[in-house]
Motif scaffolding. Structure first.
Motif, PDB file in Angstrom:
ATOM      1  N   ILE A 144     -16.530  15.688  45.848  1.00  0.00           N
ATOM      2  CA  ILE A 144     -16.173  15.270  47.204  1.00  0.00           C
ATOM      3  C   ILE A 144     -16.367  16.394  48.207  1.00  0.00           C
ATOM      4  CG2 ILE A 144     -14.388  14.158  48.605  1.00  0.00           C
ATOM      5  CD1 ILE A 144     -15.346  12.485  46.236  1.00  0.00           C
ATOM      6  N   PRO A 194     -23.850  17.685  56.719  1.00  0.00           N
ATOM      7  CA  PRO A 194     -23.799  18.248  55.364  1.00  0.00           C
ATOM      8  C   PRO A 194     -25.043  19.068  55.043  1.00  0.00           C
ATOM      9  CG  PRO A 194     -23.096  15.966  55.341  1.00  0.00           C
ATOM     10  CD  PRO A 194     -23.602  16.240  56.729  1.00  0.00           C
ATOM     11  N   LYS A 206     -24.237  21.087  49.203  1.00  0.00           N
ATOM     12  CA  LYS A 206     -23.593  19.807  49.480  1.00  0.00           C
ATOM     13  C   LYS A 206     -22.630  19.429  48.360  1.00  0.00           C
ATOM     14  CE  LYS A 206     -27.490  17.905  52.102  1.00  0.00           C
ATOM     15  NZ  LYS A 206     -28.510  16.819  52.136  1.00  0.00           N
ATOM     16  N   GLU A 225     -23.282  11.068  42.774  1.00  0.00           N
ATOM     17  CA  GLU A 225     -23.495  10.371  44.038  1.00  0.00           C
ATOM     18  C   GLU A 225     -22.743   9.049  43.985  1.00  0.00           C
ATOM     19  OE1 GLU A 225     -27.862  11.211  45.664  1.00  0.00           O
ATOM     20  OE2 GLU A 225     -27.897  10.570  43.564  1.00  0.00           O
ATOM     21  N   THR A 436     -28.219   9.494  58.119  1.00  0.00           N
ATOM     22  CA  THR A 436     -27.071   9.077  57.318  1.00  0.00           C
ATOM     23  C   THR A 436     -27.250   7.645  56.816  1.00  0.00           C
ATOM     24  OG1 THR A 436     -25.695  10.473  58.749  1.00  0.00           O
ATOM     25  CG2 THR A 436     -24.555   8.987  57.251  1.00  0.00           C
ATOM     26  N   GLU A 439     -29.375   7.128  53.787  1.00  0.00           N
ATOM     27  CA  GLU A 439     -28.830   7.568  52.496  1.00  0.00           C
ATOM     28  C   GLU A 439     -27.948   6.516  51.827  1.00  0.00           C
ATOM     29  OE1 GLU A 439     -28.156  12.106  54.259  1.00  0.00           O
ATOM     30  OE2 GLU A 439     -26.494  11.005  53.349  1.00  0.00           O
ATOM     31  N   TYR A 458     -19.601   4.820  54.322  1.00  0.00           N
ATOM     32  CA  TYR A 458     -20.470   5.949  53.995  1.00  0.00           C
ATOM     33  C   TYR A 458     -20.448   6.985  55.118  1.00  0.00           C
ATOM     34  CZ  TYR A 458     -24.318   8.537  51.922  1.00  0.00           C
ATOM     35  OH  TYR A 458     -25.080   9.523  51.339  1.00  0.00           O
ATOM     36  N   LEU A 461     -17.045   8.762  54.747  1.00  0.00           N
ATOM     37  CA  LEU A 461     -16.879   9.573  53.545  1.00  0.00           C
ATOM     38  C   LEU A 461     -17.760  10.812  53.552  1.00  0.00           C
ATOM     39  CD1 LEU A 461     -16.727   6.733  50.867  1.00  0.00           C
ATOM     40  CD2 LEU A 461     -14.872   8.311  51.417  1.00  0.00           C
ATOM     41  N   THR A 462     -18.941  10.713  54.150  1.00  0.00           N
ATOM     42  CA  THR A 462     -19.894  11.824  54.064  1.00  0.00           C
ATOM     43  C   THR A 462     -20.037  12.628  55.343  1.00  0.00           C
ATOM     44  OG1 THR A 462     -21.822  10.482  54.704  1.00  0.00           O
ATOM     45  CG2 THR A 462     -21.221  10.509  52.365  1.00  0.00           C
ATOM     46  N   ARG A 463     -19.532  12.134  56.476  1.00  0.00           N
ATOM     47  CA  ARG A 463     -19.685  12.859  57.727  1.00  0.00           C
ATOM     48  C   ARG A 463     -18.354  13.187  58.405  1.00  0.00           C
ATOM     49  NH1 ARG A 463     -23.966  12.370  55.280  1.00  0.00           N
ATOM     50  NH2 ARG A 463     -26.026  12.513  56.267  1.00  0.00           N
ATOM     51  N   PRO A 466     -15.607  15.266  55.536  1.00  0.00           N
ATOM     52  CA  PRO A 466     -15.822  16.707  55.349  1.00  0.00           C
ATOM     53  C   PRO A 466     -15.268  17.568  56.468  1.00  0.00           C
ATOM     54  CG  PRO A 466     -17.801  15.490  54.750  1.00  0.00           C
ATOM     55  CD  PRO A 466     -16.865  14.502  55.389  1.00  0.00           C
ATOM     56  N   TRP A 497     -14.939   2.591  46.549  1.00  0.00           N
ATOM     57  CA  TRP A 497     -16.224   2.452  47.224  1.00  0.00           C
ATOM     58  C   TRP A 497     -16.801   1.037  47.078  1.00  0.00           C
ATOM     59  CZ3 TRP A 497     -19.556   3.840  50.698  1.00  0.00           C
ATOM     60  CH2 TRP A 497     -20.909   3.517  50.564  1.00  0.00           C
TER      61      TRP A 497
END
Length: 614
Positions: A144, A194, A206, A225, A436, A439, A458, A461-463, A466, A497
């Motif tokens: 994570i 990231p 990452k 992933e 993003t 992906e 997504y 969680l990824t932008r 973090p 998810w």
């Protein structure tokens, strides 16, 4: 938790460069105030600052194991939560383990499974292993991204560290920013894309990735992933599974040889963690759980409800503390002290950040550290289960940009015209958004709304997440406090998810599924409480202090801020009555005082880090 750093170069004799390594290591002394260590060979140099949590005697680093005549050396920052399972598994494979430390387990796991070893680890970690036999550096980061890891490739050298300040302490790494770094600061900040380190030569490993550096070749790839599959459990089974995964995550993360408590805001997430932790403490005879909350002097006098912050935490904290019978500590932050720690928060993050929200967490961590070394926190439940307003309002769901950046165009007039021409700010933001979306692991035959909500999760969680994890790590580790985040347990994240939005939004509530799953742990009032974010100061004194500091910058003809920011626009902004000005920025978490503070931090960063703009 700790700080790690190191340097590999196959064309130099690094045994002569111990002074540089020591300098890099000492920049991270706050992360590891309890001990330090270095290991140097001809082509590899590793250093470690230690915060002792488990096995004080056996966990000394750098740690060495031998494979025949060859050494394998590790430096590690983090915590494993599957220690006993991993220890038993490794012993069954024939490994002789001599300590209780998780450091030894990771090193043994590497010797057993090689680059696949991170897949066997449940925890938060960033580690580097020098494999003398293979003449290779192996680096991995948790799934994570709770623990940080930055690196730079300069000529024949590979340089890495837990924080950017350790890399910048190396003479090869210069504090330079180019168009990408400028765009990150002006349009993405206080978040980061990231992998991007803002400084020209610095990159981020990452989350969920491994890195190998061997024979001048750099190889980076993911070992984990998010994978999209059709959710087959019915609602009742899903509820039970979420509850079980949550309880398991909390219980695993209560392991510690030092004092441990929880952060408690009275909201759903921290209350659930505190409730289950208190239950475990009572069951195991560990005494009362210590809980900690934060507030600001006179905040109740100036607080005004809004959509993003509907109520004050204090009554809810008292309700929960009494409900779980915790020993509660209410920490009050003085607004002048908050103002005075904006610069300290900047240094902790190495970049302009979330200003007063950063500084208040920094002070919160300082006070908790006086009694605790480890706390659990409720971060990331909103990203995993859909807690923010932008998950629930149609115009935000369909904003066709990062939902927290939908008003980004309002930031552009403050950027200097020359910089606008260089970075094309809105185009940069759009390109990052489209990157993003490209992906997202998609499912065929998913409904339009489910597909869009998968994108939304997504993005978060990824932008977005973090950004909060960066904040949590840097501000807490600035005072050697370890903060654990059970909602980031990868088993829970993986399962959630693929839960369809129709289930997650149970009862048409934010985090509706999670609320339903946790109802046996909490009073109904807390289950029903509307989401309220990390508290901000509402005191007018803070705005006045920040306003005056920006006015001084405007009056300073050589203030470096105005290499990036338009002085005339700032002057015009300051001439307004800012107490009545509404300038929602970055998801409403940053308001007018925070915008002013971001300019203050940006100016101070350019000065203190001697940043060169290219």
């Amino acid at each position: 938790m700790c700080g790690i750093t190191g340097w590999v170069d196959f064309d130099q004799d690094l045994s002569r460069e111990v002074a540089i390594l020591n300098h890099m290591n000492q920049t991270q002394i706050d992360r590891g105030p309890d001990a330090d260590g270095i290991w140097v060979s001809a082509h590899a140099a590793l250093a470690h600052r230690r915060l002792i949590v488990i096995d004080p005697e056996g966990g000394v680093q750098p740690m060495i194991k031998h494979r025949g005549a060859y050494k394998t050396v590790i430096v590690y920052n983090g915590e494993l939560y599957n220690i006993e399972e991993l220890r038993n598994q490794l012993r069954s494979c024939g490994h002789h383990l001599t300590t209780r430390s998780d450091t030894e387990l990771i090193l043994a796991a590497y010797l057993e499974w090689g680059e696949a070893c991170p897949k066997y680890l449940n925890g938060i970690f960033a580690f580097a292993i020098w494999d003398e036999k293979e003449q290779m550096l192996f680096v991995a980061r948790d799934r994570i991204g709770v623990k940080p890891l930055f690196f730079a490739r300069i000529g024949t050298s590979f340089i890495f560290g837990s924080e950017m300040k350790s890399l910048l302490a190396h003479p090869y790494v210069a504090p330079v920013i180019d168009e990408e770094g400028i765009a990150e600061l002006m349009m993405i900040g206080p978040a980061r894309t990231p992998g991007v380190g803002v400084f020209k030569d610095i990159k981020e490993l990452k989350p969920g990735h491994i890195l190998k550096f061997k024979s001048q070749d750099l190889d980076i790839k993911p070992y984990w992933e998010l994978e999209s599959t059709y959710h087959e459990d019915d609602f009742d089974t899903t509820v039970e599974r979420v509850r079980t995964l949550f309880q398991q995550a909390v219980e695993r993360q209560l392991v510690s040889d030092v004092p441990l408590g929880t952060m408690l805001s009275g909201g759903l997430d921290s209350s659930a963690i505190s409730s289950w932790a208190a239950h475990i403490f009572k069951r195991d005879g560990r005494g009362p759980l210590h809980t900690y909350s934060i507030d600001y002097h006179d905040n109740e006098k100036y607080f005004h409800e809004n959509e993003f912050q509907p109520n004050n935490d204090a009554p809810w904290v008292q309700l929960m503390s009494e409900y779980i019978e915790s020993k509660h500590h209410r920490i009050l932050i003085d607004n002048h002290e908050l103002f005075n720690h904006i610069d300290r928060a900047l240094v902790a993050r190495d970049l302009p950040g979330m200003t007063d929200i950063d500084a208040s967490l920094l002070l919160f961590a300082r006070e908790i550290k006086k009694e605790m070394t480890v706390v659990l926190s409720g971060e990331c439940a909103d990203e995993v289960f859909g807690g923010y307003p932008w998950f629930h309002r149609e115009e935000l769901i369909n904003a066709d940009t990062f939902p927290w950046a939908r008003l980004a165009a309002d930031r552009v007039p403050f950027i200097s015209p020359e910089i606008i021409r260089r970075i094309h700010p809105l185009d940069y933001l759009e390109s990052r958004y489209q990157d993003t979306l490209s992906e997202v692991p998609r499912l065929s035959e998913e409904s339009t709304i489910e597909a869009r909500m998968r994108e939304m999760f997504y993005l978060n969680l990824t932008r977005w997440m973090p950004t909060l994890l960066d904040r949590k790590d840097r501000m807490s580790m600035a005072f050697g406090l370890e903060v654990r985040v059970p909602f980031c347990d990868h088993h829970l994240v993986e399962y959630a998810w693929n839960i369809p939005w129709s289930m997650k939004a149970h009862g048409n509530r934010e985090k509706g599924l999670l609320r339903y799953a946790l109802q046996d742990l909490l009073p109904q009032e807390v289950i029903d409480r509307k989401k309220s974010p990390y508290p901000k100061t509402h005191h007018p004194d803070y705005l006045k202090l920040m306003n005056n500091r920006v006015k001084k910058l405007v009056e300073h003809k050589n203030a470096p801020l105005f290499q990036l920011v338009d002085r005339k626009q700032v002057i015009a902004f300051l001439e307004q009555d800012l107490s009545k000005k509404h300038f929602p920025w970055f998801g409403q978490l940053m308001n007018v005082p925070a915008l002013l503070a971001y300019w203050v931090q940006l100016n101070q960063w350019l000065i203190q880090y001697q940043v060169e703009i290219k």
